[in-house]
Design a protein around this motif. Sequence first.
Motif, PDB file in Angstrom:
ATOM      1  N   ARG A 249       1.924  -6.432   4.524  1.00  0.00           N
ATOM      2  CA  ARG A 249       1.013  -7.595   3.220  1.00  0.00           C
ATOM      3  C   ARG A 249       0.946  -7.040   1.885  1.00  0.00           C
ATOM      4  N   THR A 250       1.224  -7.025   1.358  1.00  0.00           N
ATOM      5  CA  THR A 250       1.607  -6.964  -0.057  1.00  0.00           C
ATOM      6  C   THR A 250       0.224  -7.377  -1.126  1.00  0.00           C
ATOM      7  N   TRP A 251      -0.029  -6.663  -1.894  1.00  0.00           N
ATOM      8  CA  TRP A 251      -1.371  -6.951  -3.213  1.00  0.00           C
ATOM      9  C   TRP A 251      -1.465  -6.884  -4.052  1.00  0.00           C
ATOM     10  N   ARG A 252      -2.009  -7.466  -5.194  1.00  0.00           N
ATOM     11  CA  ARG A 252      -2.249  -7.090  -6.450  1.00  0.00           C
ATOM     12  C   ARG A 252      -3.942  -7.264  -6.756  1.00  0.00           C
ATOM     13  N   GLY A 253      -3.591  -7.100  -8.349  1.00  0.00           N
ATOM     14  CA  GLY A 253      -5.246  -7.101  -8.928  1.00  0.00           C
ATOM     15  C   GLY A 253      -5.299  -8.238  -9.144  1.00  0.00           C
ATOM     16  N   THR A 254      -7.003  -8.034  -8.625  1.00  0.00           N
ATOM     17  CA  THR A 254      -7.432  -9.315  -8.801  1.00  0.00           C
ATOM     18  C   THR A 254      -7.708  -9.680 -10.124  1.00  0.00           C
ATOM     19  N   ARG A 255      -8.115 -11.292 -10.455  1.00  0.00           N
ATOM     20  CA  ARG A 255      -8.059 -11.783 -12.592  1.00  0.00           C
ATOM     21  C   ARG A 255      -8.849 -10.615 -13.473  1.00  0.00           C
ATOM     22  N   ALA A 256     -10.179 -10.340 -12.807  1.00  0.00           N
ATOM     23  CA  ALA A 256     -11.046  -9.042 -13.130  1.00  0.00           C
ATOM     24  C   ALA A 256     -10.972  -7.587 -13.204  1.00  0.00           C
TER      25      ALA A 256
ATOM     26  N   PRO B  72      -4.969 -10.428  -1.195  1.00  0.00           N
ATOM     27  CA  PRO B  72      -3.971 -10.624  -1.118  1.00  0.00           C
ATOM     28  C   PRO B  72      -2.488 -11.340  -1.488  1.00  0.00           C
ATOM     29  N   ALA B  73      -1.597 -11.142  -1.299  1.00  0.00           N
ATOM     30  CA  ALA B  73      -0.186 -11.654  -2.470  1.00  0.00           C
ATOM     31  C   ALA B  73       0.829 -12.381  -1.346  1.00  0.00           C
ATOM     32  N   SER B  74       1.343 -11.591  -0.429  1.00  0.00           N
ATOM     33  CA  SER B  74       2.739 -11.916   0.142  1.00  0.00           C
ATOM     34  C   SER B  74       2.320 -10.975   1.497  1.00  0.00           C
ATOM     35  N   PHE B  75       3.972 -10.555   1.238  1.00  0.00           N
ATOM     36  CA  PHE B  75       3.812  -9.731   2.553  1.00  0.00           C
ATOM     37  C   PHE B  75       5.794  -8.901   2.308  1.00  0.00           C
ATOM     38  N   THR B  76       6.089  -8.226   2.656  1.00  0.00           N
ATOM     39  CA  THR B  76       7.151  -7.682   2.710  1.00  0.00           C
ATOM     40  C   THR B  76       7.234  -6.708   3.823  1.00  0.00           C
ATOM     41  N   THR B  77       8.815  -6.333   3.278  1.00  0.00           N
ATOM     42  CA  THR B  77       8.922  -5.334   5.362  1.00  0.00           C
ATOM     43  C   THR B  77       9.209  -4.489   4.606  1.00  0.00           C
ATOM     44  N   THR B  78       9.040  -2.965   6.100  1.00  0.00           N
ATOM     45  CA  THR B  78       8.951  -1.659   6.132  1.00  0.00           C
ATOM     46  C   THR B  78      11.083  -1.260   6.649  1.00  0.00           C
ATOM     47  N   ARG B  79      10.884  -0.104   6.251  1.00  0.00           N
ATOM     48  CA  ARG B  79      12.221   0.041   6.508  1.00  0.00           C
ATOM     49  C   ARG B  79      12.754  -0.224   8.177  1.00  0.00           C
TER      50      ARG B  79
ATOM     51  N   CYS C 283       0.527  -1.034   0.025  1.00  0.00           N
ATOM     52  CA  CYS C 283      -0.234  -0.110   0.078  1.00  0.00           C
ATOM     53  C   CYS C 283       0.868   1.034   0.350  1.00  0.00           C
ATOM     54  N   TRP C 284       1.703   1.240   0.940  1.00  0.00           N
ATOM     55  CA  TRP C 284       2.535   2.334   0.808  1.00  0.00           C
ATOM     56  C   TRP C 284       3.772   3.049  -0.757  1.00  0.00           C
ATOM     57  N   HIS C 285       3.705   1.742  -0.946  1.00  0.00           N
ATOM     58  CA  HIS C 285       4.324   2.203  -2.516  1.00  0.00           C
ATOM     59  C   HIS C 285       3.717   3.757  -2.991  1.00  0.00           C
ATOM     60  N   ILE C 286       1.851   2.363  -2.586  1.00  0.00           N
ATOM     61  CA  ILE C 286       1.203   3.274  -3.817  1.00  0.00           C
ATOM     62  C   ILE C 286       0.803   4.764  -3.201  1.00  0.00           C
ATOM     63  N   LYS C 287       0.996   4.812  -1.859  1.00  0.00           N
ATOM     64  CA  LYS C 287       0.938   6.381  -1.436  1.00  0.00           C
ATOM     65  C   LYS C 287       1.769   7.113  -2.199  1.00  0.00           C
ATOM     66  N   VAL C 288       3.617   6.670  -1.886  1.00  0.00           N
ATOM     67  CA  VAL C 288       4.387   7.347  -1.835  1.00  0.00           C
ATOM     68  C   VAL C 288       4.464   7.735  -3.480  1.00  0.00           C
ATOM     69  N   ASP C 289       4.274   6.486  -4.519  1.00  0.00           N
ATOM     70  CA  ASP C 289       4.850   6.966  -6.223  1.00  0.00           C
ATOM     71  C   ASP C 289       3.527   7.893  -6.241  1.00  0.00           C
ATOM     72  N   ARG C 290       2.022   8.311  -6.057  1.00  0.00           N
ATOM     73  CA  ARG C 290       1.437   8.790  -6.269  1.00  0.00           C
ATOM     74  C   ARG C 290       0.815  10.057  -5.384  1.00  0.00           C
ATOM     75  N   LYS C 291       2.159  10.392  -4.563  1.00  0.00           N
ATOM     76  CA  LYS C 291       2.015  11.136  -3.335  1.00  0.00           C
ATOM     77  C   LYS C 291       0.158  11.341  -2.624  1.00  0.00           C
ATOM     78  N   LEU C 292      -0.365   9.795  -2.025  1.00  0.00           N
ATOM     79  CA  LEU C 292      -1.382  10.354  -2.097  1.00  0.00           C
ATOM     80  C   LEU C 292      -1.498  10.951  -0.162  1.00  0.00           C
ATOM     81  N   PRO C 293      -2.935  11.363   0.113  1.00  0.00           N
ATOM     82  CA  PRO C 293      -2.757  11.962   0.899  1.00  0.00           C
ATOM     83  C   PRO C 293      -3.376  11.172   1.939  1.00  0.00           C
TER      84      PRO C 293
END
Length: 105
Positions: free
Chosen positions: A91-98, A78-85, A44-54
């Motif tokens: 949790r990591t996510w991905r788009g559904t097939r749809a 849900p896809a997997s997990f990753t770690t922060t700094r 989630c935070w990847h998208i938040k930072v990349d897109r400068k979301l509020p």
Amino acid sequence: MTAVPVQPALDGTIPPPATDYETWLEEIRPAFAEAARSGREFACWHIKVDRKLPDPPKPKTQWGSAMHHFANEGLLEPASFTTTRDGSAVRTWRGTRAARQGRAA
């Protein structure tokens, strides 16, 4: 109902009006829909930072709520997990097939 006066910050600026959760969800939805269509796995935070979301009204809890909301709508899964700094697991996510085929929200 009377409007509540807003006190300026010490530098004289007026803070922006508070956004409610539902309005905020609609504001961030396009960024996550685009990420879902990409097919890539993301935190989630990847998208938040990349897109400068509020931030949401309650940042400590509502980012996770938003991801689960989008998952319940069929946009993300849900896809997997990753770690922060700091070493926290997220949790990591991905788009559904749809979503990847452009058939989801």
